[in-house]
Motif scaffolding. Structure first.
Motif, PDB file in Angstrom:
ATOM      1  N   ARG A  65      43.146  42.101  30.883  1.00 14.13           N
ATOM      2  CA  ARG A  65      43.958  41.043  31.498  1.00 14.13           C
ATOM      3  C   ARG A  65      43.686  40.990  32.999  1.00 14.13           C
ATOM      4  O   ARG A  65      43.518  39.907  33.573  1.00 14.13           O
ATOM      5  CB  ARG A  65      45.442  41.305  31.254  1.00 14.13           C
ATOM      6  N   LEU A  66      43.609  42.155  33.641  1.00 16.71           N
ATOM      7  CA  LEU A  66      43.347  42.182  35.083  1.00 16.71           C
ATOM      8  C   LEU A  66      41.946  41.668  35.408  1.00 16.71           C
ATOM      9  O   LEU A  66      41.762  40.969  36.415  1.00 16.71           O
ATOM     10  CB  LEU A  66      43.542  43.607  35.624  1.00 16.71           C
ATOM     11  N   GLU A  67      40.968  41.987  34.569  1.00 17.14           N
ATOM     12  CA  GLU A  67      39.608  41.481  34.786  1.00 17.14           C
ATOM     13  C   GLU A  67      39.575  39.956  34.676  1.00 17.14           C
ATOM     14  O   GLU A  67      38.954  39.275  35.491  1.00 17.14           O
ATOM     15  CB  GLU A  67      38.639  42.097  33.772  1.00 17.14           C
ATOM     16  N   ARG A  68      40.262  39.429  33.649  1.00 18.62           N
ATOM     17  CA  ARG A  68      40.319  37.971  33.464  1.00 18.62           C
ATOM     18  C   ARG A  68      41.011  37.318  34.660  1.00 18.62           C
ATOM     19  O   ARG A  68      40.529  36.315  35.201  1.00 18.62           O
ATOM     20  CB  ARG A  68      41.048  37.654  32.157  1.00 18.62           C
ATOM     21  N   GLU A  69      42.108  37.897  35.082  1.00 17.21           N
ATOM     22  CA  GLU A  69      42.842  37.364  36.237  1.00 17.21           C
ATOM     23  C   GLU A  69      41.975  37.424  37.492  1.00 17.21           C
ATOM     24  O   GLU A  69      41.953  36.481  38.289  1.00 17.21           O
ATOM     25  CB  GLU A  69      44.130  38.173  36.440  1.00 17.21           C
ATOM     26  N   PHE A  70      41.222  38.516  37.647  1.00 17.90           N
ATOM     27  CA  PHE A  70      40.329  38.634  38.809  1.00 17.90           C
ATOM     28  C   PHE A  70      39.260  37.546  38.785  1.00 17.90           C
ATOM     29  O   PHE A  70      38.987  36.916  39.820  1.00 17.90           O
ATOM     30  CB  PHE A  70      39.677  40.024  38.828  1.00 17.90           C
ATOM     31  N   ARG A  71      38.655  37.319  37.613  1.00 12.37           N
ATOM     32  CA  ARG A  71      37.621  36.269  37.505  1.00 12.37           C
ATOM     33  C   ARG A  71      38.210  34.903  37.853  1.00 12.37           C
ATOM     34  O   ARG A  71      37.589  34.116  38.590  1.00 12.37           O
ATOM     35  CB  ARG A  71      37.030  36.241  36.097  1.00 12.37           C
ATOM     36  N   GLU A  72      39.400  34.608  37.339  1.00 12.37           N
ATOM     37  CA  GLU A  72      40.042  33.318  37.629  1.00 12.37           C
ATOM     38  C   GLU A  72      40.310  33.175  39.123  1.00 12.37           C
ATOM     39  O   GLU A  72      40.058  32.110  39.712  1.00 12.37           O
ATOM     40  CB  GLU A  72      41.341  33.188  36.837  1.00 12.37           C
ATOM     41  N   LEU A  73      40.815  34.237  39.741  1.00 13.04           N
ATOM     42  CA  LEU A  73      41.103  34.176  41.178  1.00 13.04           C
ATOM     43  C   LEU A  73      39.819  34.081  42.001  1.00 13.04           C
ATOM     44  O   LEU A  73      39.779  33.385  43.025  1.00 13.04           O
ATOM     45  CB  LEU A  73      41.933  35.387  41.604  1.00 13.04           C
ATOM     46  N   ALA A  74      38.774  34.767  41.549  1.00  6.69           N
ATOM     47  CA  ALA A  74      37.492  34.696  42.263  1.00  6.69           C
ATOM     48  C   ALA A  74      36.926  33.273  42.189  1.00  6.69           C
ATOM     49  O   ALA A  74      36.403  32.743  43.184  1.00  6.69           O
ATOM     50  CB  ALA A  74      36.506  35.701  41.675  1.00  6.69           C
ATOM     51  N   GLU A  75      37.048  32.632  41.009  1.00  9.50           N
ATOM     52  CA  GLU A  75      36.589  31.240  40.873  1.00  9.50           C
ATOM     53  C   GLU A  75      37.409  30.307  41.770  1.00  9.50           C
ATOM     54  O   GLU A  75      36.853  29.430  42.441  1.00  9.50           O
ATOM     55  CB  GLU A  75      36.707  30.787  39.412  1.00  9.50           C
ATOM     56  N   GLU A  76      38.716  30.513  41.768  1.00  8.43           N
ATOM     57  CA  GLU A  76      39.582  29.698  42.625  1.00  8.43           C
ATOM     58  C   GLU A  76      39.224  29.907  44.095  1.00  8.43           C
ATOM     59  O   GLU A  76      39.182  28.950  44.883  1.00  8.43           O
ATOM     60  CB  GLU A  76      41.050  30.062  42.375  1.00  8.43           C
ATOM     61  N   ASN A  77      38.945  31.141  44.456  1.00  6.97           N
ATOM     62  CA  ASN A  77      38.555  31.464  45.833  1.00  6.97           C
ATOM     63  C   ASN A  77      37.264  30.735  46.196  1.00  6.97           C
ATOM     64  O   ASN A  77      37.161  30.153  47.292  1.00  6.97           O
ATOM     65  CB  ASN A  77      38.399  32.973  45.992  1.00  6.97           C
TER      66      ASN A  77
END
Length: 142
Positions: A102-114
């Motif tokens: 879940r944290l990896e998925r959230e990190f990927r989403e935030l990195a894309e948003e960034n």
């Protein structure tokens, strides 16, 4: 002479006697506990008929098997406890793995948003610079 009788299973019985009559039975290798408190009543060894060598041997064998049975039951209980601990550890590990996923998925989403926000920032910065240049040209020509 020893007489035996059936005792109801709900009653506890302690068996105690001495095998000092025979020198063969005094051998330390042949000593067996005479009661097994963890063993069901119907599985308890019955005292032998001392006049019969075969009866004494059956009693010895029964005591040996009763001891082995008790040892196996204890080992099974320890293994069951170990299994419970390992299952709990496995559950914890699975929860940690789910949390990590879940944290990896959230990190990927935030990195894309960034990345999207950085692209937008760069685009708007370029547009702002273009507007400033145009504004300076207008002020210089007027």
């Amino acid at each position: 002479m020893i007489t035996t009788s059936r005792v109801p299973a709900d009653k506890s019985v302690q068996i105690a006697f001495s095998l000092n009559d025979s020198t063969e039975l005094n051998d330390p290798d042949n000593s067996f506990p005479l009661a097994f408190p963890d063993l069901d009543q119907q599985l308890q060894p019955l005292p032998p008929c001392h006049a019969s060598v075969e009866s004494v041997q059956v009693f010895k064998d029964h005591c040996k098997m009763a001891k082995e049975f008790c040892d196996v039951k204890k080992e099974m209980a320890l293994l069951e406890e170990r299994k419970k601990k390992l299952m709990a550890e496995l559950d914890d590990d699975e929860k940690e793995n789910l949390d990590a996923a879940r944290l990896e998925r959230e990190f990927r989403e935030l990195a894309e948003e960034n990345q999207t926000l950085i692209s937008c920032h760069n685009h708007y910065s370029e547009q702002l610079e273009i507007l400033r240049v145009q504004n300076q040209k207008r002020q210089g020509s007027s």
